[in-house]
Design an enzyme around this catalytic site. Sequence first.
Site, PDB file in Angstrom:
ATOM      1  N   CYS A   1     -24.892  50.683 -15.134  1.00  0.00           N
ATOM      2  CA  CYS A   1     -24.186  49.733 -14.246  1.00  0.00           C
ATOM      3  C   CYS A   1     -25.145  49.036 -13.276  1.00  0.00           C
ATOM      4  O   CYS A   1     -26.038  49.658 -12.706  1.00  0.00           O
ATOM      5  CB  CYS A   1     -23.099  50.482 -13.466  1.00  0.00           C
TER       6      CYS A   1
ATOM      7  N   CYS B   1     -21.368  47.108 -17.231  1.00  0.00           N
ATOM      8  CA  CYS B   1     -20.544  47.479 -16.069  1.00  0.00           C
ATOM      9  C   CYS B   1     -21.255  47.066 -14.774  1.00  0.00           C
ATOM     10  O   CYS B   1     -22.472  46.868 -14.751  1.00  0.00           O
ATOM     11  CB  CYS B   1     -20.271  48.981 -16.045  1.00  0.00           C
TER      12      CYS B   1
END
Length: 268
Positions: A93, A174
């Site tokens: 992420c 993400c």
Amino acid sequence: MALSKRKKRLILLLYALSAALLTTIVVVLMVVLINQQNDFRHTFISRCEGFEGYDCKKLWKVFQQAYVGKSACKVPVEAYDPLLAEAPIQPACNRMMFWSRSKQVVHDFTEKTDCFITLEDTLLGSVLDGLSWCGKENSKETFTNNCPGWDECENNPVRSFWKKASAEYAHAACGGVTAMLNGSISPPYNSSSIFASVEVPRLNSTRVNSLTVVLVTQENSVSNCTNGSFEVLQKDLDEGIKYKCKEVALSWLQKCGSKPNPTCGPCW
Ligand code: DVN
């Protein structure tokens, strides 16, 4: 007129020499082919062993099942489902970088720090980056020469792999994601590219909160962040993903990217 014994012997000798030469050529070609296959397998396995926690010999077998014994233009994207299931893309992420028509620039930038990763830094992306491979019907071999080119047919083994891997990479994305695009071409966002046709549609706003386009500019740049293709990009983007675009000079990127950056402070 009957051939003299001497002439008959000469003809037989020529036949024997031709047969010996032909046999030598076939054997040499077989050895070259076997060496190429072994080299490819060796490259696959040794690159894979650079990543911990994977059974590389098993991965090689699963990889081969996608294309071995198949016509080199009949390997669909789905053929690589078992491979990506065996070595799924690990989400990172806020560090995942996409790119298009900027492969060298993006890798020169990302390789110097751990601040960003690209698909080519993942296990499968790294193992197969820059390689070409295919199979053919009624053969158990992997070929690395005379395989279809990228554009030669849609379902070729290499293109199908990169479409599958790119789709999984985008699906795994993400946090805030980044895309490094090329300001020296127009349009910088090309709908036929893998980034546009495969990756952007799979950025999911339940996992991805922003997309930052880093448009790399040089003296000869023909595009900037007002380029019309970025309107298309924003339409392609899942609602809820915040979009921004930054024009960054290549010279600055090279300078900023080459300095140690333990806190991953932004270069843009
Ligand atoms: O986000 C990236 C990355 O995740 C990757 O998986 O897909 C995105 C980049 O794909 P793209 O948007 O199609 O960007 P490119 O630069 O047009 O193409 C990416 C690569 O596909 C090229 O670098 C080529 O690979 P190669 O030869 O450098 O190992 C290949 N490619 C694309 N179009 C091609 C081609 N190769 C040959 N001929 C073409 N027309």
